[in-house]
Write an enzyme that holds these catalytic residues in place. Structure first.
Site, PDB file in Angstrom:
ATOM      1  N   GLN A 110     -27.787 -16.256 -20.641  1.00 52.38           N
ATOM      2  CA  GLN A 110     -29.110 -15.836 -20.182  1.00 52.38           C
ATOM      3  C   GLN A 110     -29.844 -15.078 -21.285  1.00 52.38           C
ATOM      4  O   GLN A 110     -29.235 -14.631 -22.255  1.00 52.38           O
ATOM      5  CB  GLN A 110     -28.966 -14.970 -18.921  1.00 52.38           C
ATOM      6  CG  GLN A 110     -28.293 -15.741 -17.783  1.00 52.38           C
ATOM      7  CD  GLN A 110     -28.279 -14.995 -16.472  1.00 52.38           C
ATOM      8  OE1 GLN A 110     -29.183 -14.242 -16.156  1.00 52.38           O
ATOM      9  NE2 GLN A 110     -27.241 -15.232 -15.677  1.00 52.38           N
ATOM     10  N   LYS A 126     -32.065  -6.232 -21.673  1.00 54.05           N
ATOM     11  CA  LYS A 126     -31.913  -7.236 -20.609  1.00 54.05           C
ATOM     12  C   LYS A 126     -33.074  -7.049 -19.645  1.00 54.05           C
ATOM     13  O   LYS A 126     -33.244  -5.967 -19.069  1.00 54.05           O
ATOM     14  CB  LYS A 126     -30.585  -7.058 -19.872  1.00 54.05           C
ATOM     15  CG  LYS A 126     -29.386  -7.549 -20.672  1.00 54.05           C
ATOM     16  CD  LYS A 126     -28.136  -7.641 -19.817  1.00 54.05           C
ATOM     17  CE  LYS A 126     -26.974  -8.166 -20.660  1.00 54.05           C
ATOM     18  NZ  LYS A 126     -25.722  -8.259 -19.885  1.00 54.05           N
ATOM     19  N   GLU A 147     -28.169 -12.078 -14.205  1.00 50.28           N
ATOM     20  CA  GLU A 147     -27.765 -10.796 -14.789  1.00 50.28           C
ATOM     21  C   GLU A 147     -28.860  -9.790 -14.457  1.00 50.28           C
ATOM     22  O   GLU A 147     -30.039 -10.074 -14.644  1.00 50.28           O
ATOM     23  CB  GLU A 147     -27.595 -10.918 -16.306  1.00 50.28           C
ATOM     24  CG  GLU A 147     -26.384 -11.749 -16.691  1.00 50.28           C
ATOM     25  CD  GLU A 147     -26.131 -11.750 -18.191  1.00 50.28           C
ATOM     26  OE1 GLU A 147     -26.731 -10.921 -18.900  1.00 50.28           O
ATOM     27  OE2 GLU A 147     -25.339 -12.582 -18.640  1.00 50.28           O
ATOM     28  N   ALA A 230     -29.449  -1.094 -23.987  1.00 57.82           N
ATOM     29  CA  ALA A 230     -28.082  -0.632 -24.268  1.00 57.82           C
ATOM     30  C   ALA A 230     -27.923  -0.405 -25.762  1.00 57.82           C
ATOM     31  O   ALA A 230     -28.295  -1.261 -26.571  1.00 57.82           O
ATOM     32  CB  ALA A 230     -27.068  -1.671 -23.799  1.00 57.82           C
ATOM     33  N   ALA A 231     -27.378   0.749 -26.129  1.00 59.15           N
ATOM     34  CA  ALA A 231     -27.113   1.027 -27.552  1.00 59.15           C
ATOM     35  C   ALA A 231     -26.144  -0.018 -28.094  1.00 59.15           C
ATOM     36  O   ALA A 231     -25.135  -0.323 -27.445  1.00 59.15           O
ATOM     37  CB  ALA A 231     -26.515   2.425 -27.701  1.00 59.15           C
ATOM     38  N   LEU A 232     -26.459  -0.574 -29.246  1.00 60.19           N
ATOM     39  CA  LEU A 232     -25.554  -1.567 -29.839  1.00 60.19           C
ATOM     40  C   LEU A 232     -24.364  -0.872 -30.491  1.00 60.19           C
ATOM     41  O   LEU A 232     -24.490   0.223 -31.044  1.00 60.19           O
ATOM     42  CB  LEU A 232     -26.287  -2.415 -30.890  1.00 60.19           C
ATOM     43  CG  LEU A 232     -27.188  -3.538 -30.389  1.00 60.19           C
ATOM     44  CD1 LEU A 232     -27.537  -4.478 -31.532  1.00 60.19           C
ATOM     45  CD2 LEU A 232     -26.551  -4.348 -29.267  1.00 60.19           C
ATOM     46  N   ASP A 299     -17.331 -11.468 -12.872  1.00 61.47           N
ATOM     47  CA  ASP A 299     -17.554 -12.246 -14.103  1.00 61.47           C
ATOM     48  C   ASP A 299     -16.868 -11.631 -15.320  1.00 61.47           C
ATOM     49  O   ASP A 299     -17.447 -11.584 -16.395  1.00 61.47           O
ATOM     50  CB  ASP A 299     -19.078 -12.344 -14.341  1.00 61.47           C
ATOM     51  CG  ASP A 299     -19.424 -13.296 -15.473  1.00 61.47           C
ATOM     52  OD1 ASP A 299     -18.760 -14.329 -15.607  1.00 61.47           O
ATOM     53  OD2 ASP A 299     -20.368 -13.000 -16.236  1.00 61.47           O
ATOM     54  N   GLU A 304     -13.132  -6.842 -25.009  1.00 56.80           N
ATOM     55  CA  GLU A 304     -12.994  -6.640 -26.456  1.00 56.80           C
ATOM     56  C   GLU A 304     -12.338  -5.301 -26.758  1.00 56.80           C
ATOM     57  O   GLU A 304     -12.399  -4.361 -25.956  1.00 56.80           O
ATOM     58  CB  GLU A 304     -14.376  -6.686 -27.133  1.00 56.80           C
ATOM     59  CG  GLU A 304     -15.014  -8.062 -27.107  1.00 56.80           C
ATOM     60  CD  GLU A 304     -16.337  -8.114 -27.869  1.00 56.80           C
ATOM     61  OE1 GLU A 304     -16.593  -7.223 -28.712  1.00 56.80           O
ATOM     62  OE2 GLU A 304     -17.118  -9.049 -27.615  1.00 56.80           O
ATOM     63  N   ASP A 319     -21.090  -5.963 -20.958  1.00 53.80           N
ATOM     64  CA  ASP A 319     -21.674  -7.058 -20.192  1.00 53.80           C
ATOM     65  C   ASP A 319     -21.410  -6.909 -18.696  1.00 53.80           C
ATOM     66  O   ASP A 319     -20.539  -7.579 -18.137  1.00 53.80           O
ATOM     67  CB  ASP A 319     -21.108  -8.394 -20.705  1.00 53.80           C
ATOM     68  CG  ASP A 319     -22.168  -9.483 -20.700  1.00 53.80           C
ATOM     69  OD1 ASP A 319     -23.313  -9.179 -20.346  1.00 53.80           O
ATOM     70  OD2 ASP A 319     -21.840 -10.639 -21.047  1.00 53.80           O
TER      71      ASP A 319
END
Length: 404
Positions: A110, A126, A147, A230-232, A299, A304, A319
């Site tokens: 998405q 998002k 989402e 969201a902070a990367l 989902d 990670e 996610d």
């Protein structure tokens, strides 16, 4: 404040092990100045020629932007500390910093955008696809669900309330589609998908494998659009991450079932497979399972970890947009790892018991945490009530294990 009282409780003050240099994601000399590449990448490199002490008397670390301090603070045991003084500032930056670039994130099913700020910080945006009071239709398969931006915001706060702190900070934000996306994007594929709707609203749909078409366009009112920021995490070239397939992954098929759904002794197999055969990896996976059950998120096919820390580290809870889709029903199959393995961290169990008591009721503390978000209210009231019901079911499942 129930939330403040919760974080003062002894169960939220259990010390983490001592963090040594090898336990830090990045080794940083606080006297050394860092400079940022302006080549379009978010990399940062040591500048050995820089003066170590700034004229102000502060160390160079004091001048780092908040997102960089967040990256530097990541260690083997936590993504950010319990009493992180940076957190309010980082959330404020995500909600208010000027956006200088918006491009579509590649991959994924998405539409998501990567937005860059003047201080080189970046966030994953998002967009809003569903209103607060809409539920996922009962005939939808979990893998064809939307989402939700508000699920990402609520998931971050829930993860923190459970004291996992394995999810990057997320803030809600109202974005101007015209000025903050269309007019500044360098993404030609994205730029081609903007249009004005018959109602006079600015819309776009991007390119992706699901829900990227004029029928599923994202439209502003007339150009204001809600979303989660969201902070990367640090760039993968700087801090490699390893992706692991979840042993309790669903089949992602309309009629086939996964092995764990057919074999009640499936956990015995998992316990013999690396990395679940030693350490706390299986217990960390069960933590994530409980988080997902509380949110109703089916989902979770992969997770990670930071490669530097090997198998002895936490799982990143990334996610979470498919959480909080339904409040009127619960999905017991999400709890399969807990029920089949009959294992849970003692600290997690004690905190869950605490969150089921009146002074620290889960719905109350999450409602309070979400009230500070710019897009509040984040969750419709029935979703908050569902959390208390689901928490009761988790405690019952642990009770069955204890009695067995």
């Amino acid at each position: 404040s129930k939330l403040a009282a919760l974080f003062e409780h002894p169960l939220y003050n259990i010390p983490i092990p001592e963090v040594t240099e090898k336990d830090k994601l990045f080794i940083v000399n606080p006297m050394e100045k860092f400079s940022l590449h302006s080549s379009g990448s978010d990399e940062w490199v040591s500048s050995s020629k820089a003066e170590t002490l700034l004229p102000t008397g502060k160390t160079a670390y004091d001048t780092y932007p908040t997102w960089l301090k967040f990256h530097v603070g990541i260690n083997r045991y936590e993504l950010y500390p319990r009493r992180d003084p940076l957190l309010p500032t980082l959330l404020w930056d995500l909600a208010t910093q000027r956006i200088v670039s918006s491009v579509q994130k590649s991959g994924g099913t998405q539409l998501k955008l990567i937005m860059t700020f003047p201080n080189y910080g970046q966030a994953l945006f998002k967009p809003m696809k569903q209103t607060r009071d809409q539920e996922t239709p009962i005939d939808f398969f979990y893998f064809s669900d939307f989402e939700r931006h508000n699920a990402e915001i609520a998931a971050f706060h829930l993860d923190r309330i459970l004291d996992f702190r394995r999810m990057p900070p997320v803030s809600g934000r109202l974005v101007n589609i015209t000025k903050e996306i269309r007019d500044i994007t360098t993404d030609k594929k994205l730029a081609k998908t903007f249009f004005i709707s018959p109602a006079g609203n600015v819309c776009f749909y991007g390119e992706c494998s699901y829900y990227c078409s004029t029928e599923h366009a994202l439209c502003g009112k007339p150009d204001q659009l809600e979303g989660s920021m969201a902070a990367l995490l640090p760039d993968k070239t700087l801090a490699k991450r390893r992706s692991w397939r979840s042993p309790w992954r669903r089949s992602y098929h309309k009629s086939k079932k996964a092995e764990w759904e057919l074999n009640p002794n499936y956990c015995a197999q998992v316990r013999e497979m690396p990395p679940y055969d030693r350490g706390h990896r299986l217990l960390d996976l069960i933590d994530m399972t409980i988080l997902d059950f509380l949110m109703g998120n089916m989902d979770r096919h992969h997770y990670e970890t930071f490669e530097k820390f090997g198998n002895d580290t936490f799982l990143l809870h990334l996610d979470n947009g498919r959480g909080f889709g339904t409040h009127s029903r619960d999905e017991p199959s999400i709890l399969a790892p807990l029920q089949q393995c009959c294992s849970i961290k003692k600290s997690t169990y004690l905190r869950l018991q605490l969150l089921a008591t009146q002074p620290y009721r889960l719905s109350d503390v999450l409602r309070e945490a979400l009230a500070a978000d710019p897009l509040a209210p984040i969750l419709a009231e029935p979703h908050l009530q569902a959390l208390d019901r689901r928490l009761g079911k988790v405690l019952v499942a642990v009770g069955h294990c204890l009695s067995r």
